[in-house]
Design an enzyme around this catalytic site. Structure first.
Site, PDB file in Angstrom:
ATOM      1  N   GLY A 162      -3.458  -1.548  -2.397  1.00 24.69           N
ATOM      2  CA  GLY A 162      -2.249  -2.253  -2.803  1.00 24.69           C
ATOM      3  C   GLY A 162      -2.474  -3.688  -3.207  1.00 24.69           C
ATOM      4  N   CYS A 209     -13.689  -9.123   5.256  1.00 26.79           N
ATOM      5  CA  CYS A 209     -13.119  -7.825   5.619  1.00 26.79           C
ATOM      6  C   CYS A 209     -13.010  -6.933   4.387  1.00 26.79           C
ATOM      7  CB  CYS A 209     -11.749  -8.030   6.255  1.00 26.79           C
ATOM      8  SG  CYS A 209     -10.986  -6.492   6.829  1.00 26.79           S
ATOM      9  N   SER A 223       0.828  -1.209   0.000  1.00 28.28           N
ATOM     10  CA  SER A 223       0.000   0.000   0.000  1.00 28.28           C
ATOM     11  C   SER A 223       0.863   1.260   0.000  1.00 28.28           C
ATOM     12  CB  SER A 223      -0.948  -0.003   1.201  1.00 28.28           C
ATOM     13  OG  SER A 223      -0.237  -0.040   2.422  1.00 28.28           O
ATOM     14  N   CYS A 238      -5.977 -11.283  11.223  1.00 33.27           N
ATOM     15  CA  CYS A 238      -5.504 -10.240  12.124  1.00 33.27           C
ATOM     16  C   CYS A 238      -5.938 -10.454  13.566  1.00 33.27           C
ATOM     17  CB  CYS A 238      -5.936  -8.867  11.623  1.00 33.27           C
ATOM     18  SG  CYS A 238      -7.720  -8.640  11.467  1.00 33.27           S
TER      19      CYS A 238
END
Length: 378
Positions: free
Chosen positions: A125, A101, A13, A199
């Site tokens: 990205g 997500c 990103s 995550c």
């Protein structure tokens, strides 16, 4: 042109933001605060969206001289991603929270913020490319030049309106070139590892997460009942083989960690949550040629010679000769897809595919183009 850039704090990103600015645009960086799991902040995890990642994104934005925002979406992430993650496992399926997500948080929220900031485009990205089709006037989702990093599988849910406003500048680069660019311009994240873990479960213990951090939510999903514990391992003929620690600890195709002694290797071939049973069989029992999917999103049609029947009639099935993946790292396998008007789809593969897993995604392709996909049910 003013463009909103999703900044994760990683090399991809960061380079995407640099490339957008280099083209003469006005990038606005934004990082989403999605979870507050302390475990994800420990050294050695390959998670994303940690406080350190947010700080890295802030530093990169400062180095590039672009505005930067952090937005708190903790509650939305819990509802749209974590809750669904737990619910899917408790249904005996295997979720893909990274797709959820992307669908509900990153792209859903990014477009909202782009409106607020007056940005005409949203940039990420991801390794993919958006390409306009002059013949149809529609947009197509094309695989990345770097096939080892291609992320079209996790973007199959995108619609035409979203694609018209999206840019993926890394789709024409190899990953090593992206790192080289980051190094050349002195970005501190040039050698930063790629995020690989979910995550909010960076240690990979999904069942442990449900039994601990997610226990209250899990028991609400179960209508107040306790999380299932000890259950039976059965063979495909119903013979008792042993006992397991709760069906949600297992996934289709799993071999390791069963704790069963047998003359031949055993694999999980089915999960029956209502009876807390896990069915074991041979590797051969994992293969099938037929896959059923729901919530199917069709991004674009294949070339004319791949359309067997149907086209734009909402009341007719669309039958396409395509290839498909049943998981992110799978190899494309050719077959025939029948897309029904109710949003369900049936894929008949030319050759059997292994370990088709409910909860994962069936994603279809025509050569270099991702045509769409849906959630596997059986």
């Amino acid at each position: 042109m003013k463009k909103l850039v999703a900044m994760s704090g990683g090399v991809d990103s960061s380079v995407a933001a640099y490339l957008i600015k280099k083209q003469g645009n006005e990038p606005v960086g934004v990082t989403m605060m999605l979870h507050d799991n302390d475990l994800a902040c420990k050294v050695g995890t390959h998670s994303c969206c940690t406080p350190d990642d947010i700080e890295d994104a802030r530093v990169v934005s400062s180095n590039l001289g672009i505005p930067f925002h952090v937005v708190n979406y903790l509650e939305g992430f819990r509802e749209k991603v974590i809750h669904k993650f737990i619910k899917t496992y408790l249904a005996g399926e295997t979720p893909n929270p990274c797709i959820d997500c992307n669908r509900y948080m990153k792209f859903g929220k990014l477009f909202e913020m782009a409106e607020e900031e007056g940005c005409e485009k949203v940039v990420t990205g991801h390794y993919a490319t958006v390409e306009p089709d002059d013949k149809t006037g529609r947009y197509r989702l094309k695989r990345s030049v770097d096939r080892t990093k291609d992320q079209t599988y996790v973007l199959y849910f995108l619609n035409q309106e979203q694609l018209s406003r999206l840019e993926f500048p890394l789709g024409v680069y190899e990953k090593n070139n992206v790192r080289e660019i980051a190094d050349e311009i002195g970005l501190m994240v040039a050698t930063k590892h790629d995020s690989q873990d979910i995550c909010f479960v960076p240690d990979g213990d999904y069942a442990g997460y449900i039994e601990n951090e997610g226990r209250d939510e899990a028991e609400k999903i179960l209508g107040g009942d306790p999380i299932p514990g000890k259950g039976e391992f059965l063979d495909i003929d119903g013979k008792l083989l042993g006992y397991h620690k709760g069906y949600f600890h297992y996934t289709i195709g799993q071999r390791k960690g069963l704790g069963i002694s047998a003359e031949r290797p055993l694999y999980v071939v089915d999960i029956i949550p209502e009876r807390n049973e896990v069915i074991l069989g041979s590797n051969d029992d994992l293969f099938t040629k037929e896959v059923h999917a729901t919530q199917f999103n069709l991004i674009s049609m294949p070339e004319e010679d791949k359309i067997i029947s149907g086209k734009n009639d909402d009341n007719a099935d669309i039958v396409l000769k395509v290839s498909a993946k049943v998981r992110y790292r799978a190899v494309d396998t050719p077959g025939v897809l029948t897309l029904h008007s109710d949003g369900t789809a049936d894929m008949l593969f030319d050759e059997p595919v292994r370990a088709v897993t409910p909860g994962q995604s069936l994603v279809i392709y025509d050569g270099e183009y991702c045509l769409g996909g849906g959630i596997i049910k059986c």
